[in-house]
Design a protein around this motif. Sequence first.
Motif, mmCIF file in Angstrom:
data_model
loop_
_atom_site.group_PDB
_atom_site.id
_atom_site.type_symbol
_atom_site.label_atom_id
_atom_site.label_comp_id
_atom_site.label_asym_id
_atom_site.label_seq_id
_atom_site.Cartn_x
_atom_site.Cartn_y
_atom_site.Cartn_z
ATOM 1 N N GLU A 43 55.319 39.178 43.129
ATOM 2 C CA GLU A 43 56.309 39.983 43.339
ATOM 3 C C GLU A 43 56.457 40.839 41.783
ATOM 4 O O GLU A 43 55.747 41.894 41.439
ATOM 5 C CB GLU A 43 57.702 39.127 43.381
ATOM 6 C CG GLU A 43 57.781 38.652 44.706
ATOM 7 C CD GLU A 43 58.808 37.677 44.985
ATOM 8 O OE1 GLU A 43 59.790 37.926 44.468
ATOM 9 O OE2 GLU A 43 58.734 36.969 46.033
ATOM 10 N N ARG A 44 57.434 40.425 40.866
ATOM 11 C CA ARG A 44 57.573 41.057 39.623
ATOM 12 C C ARG A 44 57.030 40.513 38.476
ATOM 13 O O ARG A 44 57.425 40.750 37.487
ATOM 14 C CB ARG A 44 59.123 41.331 39.395
ATOM 15 C CG ARG A 44 59.664 42.348 40.401
ATOM 16 C CD ARG A 44 61.005 42.840 39.992
ATOM 17 N NE ARG A 44 61.210 44.216 40.605
ATOM 18 C CZ ARG A 44 60.598 45.346 40.397
ATOM 19 N NH1 ARG A 44 59.947 45.539 39.363
ATOM 20 N NH2 ARG A 44 60.995 46.567 40.851
ATOM 21 N N ASP A 45 56.150 39.563 38.609
ATOM 22 C CA ASP A 45 55.648 38.530 37.526
ATOM 23 C C ASP A 45 54.149 38.482 37.570
ATOM 24 O O ASP A 45 53.513 38.294 38.545
ATOM 25 C CB ASP A 45 56.120 37.126 37.653
ATOM 26 C CG ASP A 45 57.576 36.714 37.332
ATOM 27 O OD1 ASP A 45 58.131 37.840 36.832
ATOM 28 O OD2 ASP A 45 58.189 35.936 37.733
ATOM 29 N N LEU A 46 53.346 38.686 36.359
ATOM 30 C CA LEU A 46 52.216 38.936 36.314
ATOM 31 C C LEU A 46 51.890 37.327 35.512
ATOM 32 O O LEU A 46 52.550 37.298 34.401
ATOM 33 C CB LEU A 46 51.447 40.182 35.408
ATOM 34 C CG LEU A 46 51.618 41.495 36.104
ATOM 35 C CD1 LEU A 46 51.461 42.662 35.072
ATOM 36 C CD2 LEU A 46 50.512 41.652 37.035
ATOM 37 N N THR A 47 50.919 36.763 35.857
ATOM 38 C CA THR A 47 50.548 35.627 35.065
ATOM 39 C C THR A 47 48.977 35.772 34.703
ATOM 40 O O THR A 47 48.248 35.901 35.582
ATOM 41 C CB THR A 47 50.734 34.213 35.724
ATOM 42 O OG1 THR A 47 52.183 34.343 36.422
ATOM 43 C CG2 THR A 47 50.392 33.057 35.120
ATOM 44 N N ALA A 48 48.701 35.587 33.410
ATOM 45 C CA ALA A 48 47.329 35.892 32.990
ATOM 46 C C ALA A 48 46.867 34.201 32.421
ATOM 47 O O ALA A 48 47.674 33.617 31.758
ATOM 48 C CB ALA A 48 47.454 36.836 31.514
ATOM 49 N N TYR A 49 45.654 33.944 33.092
ATOM 50 C CA TYR A 49 45.135 32.808 32.559
ATOM 51 C C TYR A 49 43.901 33.211 31.766
ATOM 52 O O TYR A 49 43.081 34.226 32.054
ATOM 53 C CB TYR A 49 44.548 32.061 33.863
ATOM 54 C CG TYR A 49 45.704 31.812 34.779
ATOM 55 C CD1 TYR A 49 46.529 30.612 34.568
ATOM 56 C CD2 TYR A 49 46.116 32.597 35.842
ATOM 57 C CE1 TYR A 49 47.393 30.054 35.375
ATOM 58 C CE2 TYR A 49 47.184 32.256 36.635
ATOM 59 C CZ TYR A 49 47.806 31.066 36.299
ATOM 60 O OH TYR A 49 48.921 30.669 37.180
ATOM 61 N N ALA A 50 43.492 32.263 30.910
ATOM 62 C CA ALA A 50 42.178 32.251 30.161
ATOM 63 C C ALA A 50 41.761 30.924 29.560
ATOM 64 O O ALA A 50 42.734 29.958 29.486
ATOM 65 C CB ALA A 50 42.630 33.298 28.996
ATOM 66 N N ASP A 51 40.637 31.031 28.934
ATOM 67 C CA ASP A 51 40.172 29.558 28.285
ATOM 68 C C ASP A 51 40.563 29.509 26.906
ATOM 69 O O ASP A 51 40.814 28.260 26.510
ATOM 70 C CB ASP A 51 38.649 29.617 28.352
ATOM 71 C CG ASP A 51 38.303 29.578 29.823
ATOM 72 O OD1 ASP A 51 38.869 28.983 30.787
ATOM 73 O OD2 ASP A 51 36.982 29.574 29.966
ATOM 74 N N SER A 52 41.207 30.532 26.282
ATOM 75 C CA SER A 52 41.617 30.247 24.986
ATOM 76 C C SER A 52 42.556 31.372 24.436
ATOM 77 O O SER A 52 42.681 32.196 25.362
ATOM 78 C CB SER A 52 40.469 30.401 23.804
ATOM 79 O OG SER A 52 39.919 31.794 23.884
ATOM 80 N N GLU A 53 43.366 31.317 23.466
ATOM 81 C CA GLU A 53 44.280 32.327 22.964
ATOM 82 C C GLU A 53 43.668 33.705 22.876
ATOM 83 O O GLU A 53 44.307 34.645 23.070
ATOM 84 C CB GLU A 53 45.196 31.885 21.857
ATOM 85 C CG GLU A 53 45.843 30.572 22.189
ATOM 86 C CD GLU A 53 47.083 30.348 21.323
ATOM 87 O OE1 GLU A 53 47.472 31.153 20.463
ATOM 88 O OE2 GLU A 53 47.475 29.081 21.093
ATOM 89 N N GLY A 86 46.451 21.814 31.145
ATOM 90 C CA GLY A 86 44.956 21.376 31.254
ATOM 91 C C GLY A 86 43.783 21.649 30.335
ATOM 92 O O GLY A 86 43.367 22.661 30.496
ATOM 93 N N GLY A 87 43.498 20.789 29.337
ATOM 94 C CA GLY A 87 42.348 21.058 28.499
ATOM 95 C C GLY A 87 42.753 22.002 27.547
ATOM 96 O O GLY A 87 43.809 22.048 26.961
ATOM 97 N N ASP A 88 41.857 23.121 27.432
ATOM 98 C CA ASP A 88 41.852 24.050 26.763
ATOM 99 C C ASP A 88 42.544 25.311 27.046
ATOM 100 O O ASP A 88 42.527 26.396 26.457
ATOM 101 C CB ASP A 88 40.641 24.648 26.004
ATOM 102 C CG ASP A 88 40.126 23.485 25.019
ATOM 103 O OD1 ASP A 88 40.851 22.682 24.559
ATOM 104 O OD2 ASP A 88 38.887 23.342 24.748
ATOM 105 N N LYS A 89 42.554 25.275 28.434
ATOM 106 C CA LYS A 89 43.119 26.685 29.044
ATOM 107 C C LYS A 89 44.611 27.131 28.885
ATOM 108 O O LYS A 89 45.395 25.944 28.460
ATOM 109 C CB LYS A 89 43.015 26.186 30.746
ATOM 110 C CG LYS A 89 41.349 26.114 31.214
ATOM 111 C CD LYS A 89 41.618 26.212 32.652
ATOM 112 C CE LYS A 89 40.152 25.728 33.129
ATOM 113 N NZ LYS A 89 38.911 26.604 32.392
ATOM 114 N N VAL A 90 44.852 28.314 28.817
ATOM 115 C CA VAL A 90 46.261 28.716 28.615
ATOM 116 C C VAL A 90 46.602 29.843 29.656
ATOM 117 O O VAL A 90 45.937 30.438 30.385
ATOM 118 C CB VAL A 90 46.276 29.347 27.240
ATOM 119 C CG1 VAL A 90 46.334 28.478 26.003
ATOM 120 C CG2 VAL A 90 45.382 30.542 26.928
ATOM 121 N N LYS A 91 47.908 29.943 29.849
ATOM 122 C CA LYS A 91 48.451 31.090 30.589
ATOM 123 C C LYS A 91 49.539 31.794 29.912
ATOM 124 O O LYS A 91 50.325 31.061 29.104
ATOM 125 C CB LYS A 91 48.709 30.611 31.870
ATOM 126 C CG LYS A 91 50.112 29.614 32.117
ATOM 127 C CD LYS A 91 50.641 29.341 33.464
ATOM 128 C CE LYS A 91 51.808 28.636 33.526
ATOM 129 N NZ LYS A 91 52.523 28.481 34.719
#
Length: 161
Positions: A43-53, A86-91
């Motif tokens: 909808e109006r939210d984007l969620t970015a996922y990655a392994d590190s900052e 979970g682990g090193d992952k960030v969002k």
Amino acid sequence: MPSFDTVSEANLVEVKNANDQANKEITTRFDFKGSDARIELKERDLTAYADSEFQLGQVRDVLTSKLVKRNVDVRFLDIGKIEKIGGDKVKQVIKIKNGIESEAAKKIVRIVKDSKMKVQASIQGDAVRITGAKRDDLQAAMAMLRKEVADLPLEFNNFRD
């Protein structure tokens, strides 16, 4: 009586297209090989996922470049805090702003009243309606608002003559 509405809305079709292009670039880039980097749109939210900052910053840069290419103003983005999952992952949740908030609407009304132009401004929900006797006055009000309100991506629509 001639009038127009001052609004602040992102084109969601272009946001979706920019999101798709950004995901396509992320999957093909060498520095993201084997990682879980992606961007999801709900909808109006984007969620970015990655392994590190650091990778998350790269994902955001790819997204903003695609938004700019599609003429979506990045001032619509409200970037949230980085969360560890979970682990090193960030969002990171990135909200897409819609409408003019009440404080900004009051500021626009105050600017119009202080300008001593022959137009009136009134708050209509999440938009500001500007009315005036002449079309030239309304066009001058548009130019003045573009110059004075630089922190909001304003659009003018619903022009009635």
